[in-house]
Design an enzyme around this catalytic site. Structure first.
Site, mmCIF file in Angstrom:
data_model
loop_
_atom_site.group_PDB
_atom_site.id
_atom_site.type_symbol
_atom_site.label_atom_id
_atom_site.label_comp_id
_atom_site.label_asym_id
_atom_site.label_seq_id
_atom_site.Cartn_x
_atom_site.Cartn_y
_atom_site.Cartn_z
ATOM 1 N N THR A 225 56.956 59.922 20.774
ATOM 2 C CA THR A 225 57.308 58.519 20.574
ATOM 3 C C THR A 225 56.501 57.652 21.532
ATOM 4 O O THR A 225 55.490 58.100 22.075
ATOM 5 C CB THR A 225 58.837 58.312 20.704
ATOM 6 O OG1 THR A 225 59.175 56.992 20.262
ATOM 7 C CG2 THR A 225 59.328 58.504 22.127
ATOM 8 N N ASN A 226 56.908 56.409 21.737
ATOM 9 C CA ASN A 226 56.188 55.480 22.610
ATOM 10 C C ASN A 226 57.181 54.682 23.451
ATOM 11 O O ASN A 226 58.386 54.893 23.342
ATOM 12 C CB ASN A 226 55.295 54.564 21.762
ATOM 13 C CG ASN A 226 56.101 53.779 20.749
ATOM 14 O OD1 ASN A 226 56.947 52.956 21.108
ATOM 15 N ND2 ASN A 226 55.869 54.043 19.467
ATOM 16 N N ASP A 227 56.650 53.753 24.257
ATOM 17 C CA ASP A 227 57.475 53.047 25.245
ATOM 18 C C ASP A 227 58.301 51.886 24.687
ATOM 19 O O ASP A 227 58.986 51.211 25.453
ATOM 20 C CB ASP A 227 56.565 52.456 26.332
ATOM 21 C CG ASP A 227 56.288 53.457 27.424
ATOM 22 O OD1 ASP A 227 57.147 54.319 27.679
ATOM 23 O OD2 ASP A 227 55.194 53.373 28.028
ATOM 24 N N SER A 228 58.241 51.635 23.393
ATOM 25 C CA SER A 228 58.942 50.457 22.856
ATOM 26 C C SER A 228 60.436 50.507 23.151
ATOM 27 O O SER A 228 61.100 51.506 22.913
ATOM 28 C CB SER A 228 58.730 50.373 21.342
ATOM 29 O OG SER A 228 59.539 49.348 20.813
ATOM 30 N N ALA B 82 57.240 49.504 16.837
ATOM 31 C CA ALA B 82 56.059 50.186 17.380
ATOM 32 C C ALA B 82 55.963 51.523 16.644
ATOM 33 O O ALA B 82 56.693 52.466 16.940
ATOM 34 C CB ALA B 82 56.204 50.383 18.880
#
Ligand code: CTP
Ligand code: CA
Length: 227
Positions: A33-36, A100
């Site tokens: 996943t990502n930092d959103s 995101a």
């Protein structure tokens, strides 16, 4: 605060808002996943609801409370997000794509937990591109629908943003410099440059995501009025 013109333009309009970082499963207990944080998308959903729109928030997992008066559709993967958006788009007046979205997903997700092996010190992951949801939306959208994207950039903000606006056939794009620690993915504040389809642009000050969401929603109202 929302002005009367925004409320008039958005009253009764059905808006889809996406939020959060999508998750791509590697195995039953792991994902990419990502930092959103989802804060920007949730702020947009709240501002749209307060302007009188009928809001469906399609959201990846976040730590945020559900905004009141909003219909929530939980998703995890990019494919689930694509399905949720594309099935609801025909009945919607607009889409704000603040999620995101993961650009790559594992070629295969393991059915069982991936085990450490004794004969191997490295694990190689094979990834493939996810579907580009906004690109698919562009191919299906009606002229009366308003579609808004975000661009997360670490360099050449305006140039890359313009390219995305054109390539994804957007009415409006909020370009976001995610290389700065004081704004962007995780904080409560943000600064965006709004890029409009007619070529003009408008940079916000560094301010709360709530204030930026209110400005975004007033721009959406103006675009509806011009359609
Ligand atoms: N987006 C999408 N589907 C994807 C990837 C992104 O709909 N598979 C949307 C995002 O929600 C955002 C916009 O496209 O509104 C731009 O996302 P961004 O990550 O900035 O751009 P990409 O087109 O993915 O290009 P890159 O990450 O290489 O800069
Ligand atoms: Ca991307």
């Amino acid at each position: 605060p929302l002005d009367a013109q925004t409320t008039t333009a958005l009253s009764g309009k059905h808006l889809l808002v996406t939020a959060g970082g999508t998750r791509e499963r590697l195995d039953p207990v792991r994902f990419l996943t990502n930092d959103s944080s989802g804060k920007m998308g949730y702020a947009v959903a709240t501002a749209a609801q307060q302007a009188g729109a009928d809001v469906t928030l399609i959201t990846a997992p976040t730590k945020l409370p559900v905004p009141s008066g909003v219909t929530v559709v939980p998703i995890e993967s990019t494919q689930e997000l694509a399905d949720a958006v594309l099935t609801r788009l025909p009945a919607a007046d607009g889409l704000v794509m603040a999620a995101a979205v993961a650009d790559f997903q594992p070629v295969t997700a393991a059915d069982q937990k991936i085990k450490k092996t004794t004969d191997n010190d490295e694990l190689v992951l094979r990834l493939k591109k996810t579907p580009d949801i906004l690109q698919a939306v562009a191919a299906n959208k009606r002229p009366d629908q308003v579609v808004v994207g975000f661009a997360a950039e670490t360099q050449n903000l305006l140039e890359n943003g313009r390219q995305k606006l054109t390539k994804k056939h957007l009415d409006l794009l909020a370009a976001n410099d995610v290389s700065r620690a004081d704004i962007g993915f995780n904080g409560d504040n943000n600064q965006v440059t709004f890029l409009f389809a007619d070529g003009h642009s408008d940079q916000t000050p560094v301010t709360s995501k709530r204030a930026i969401a209110t400005t975004l929603i007033s721009h959406v109202a103006e675009i509806f009025n011009q359609k």
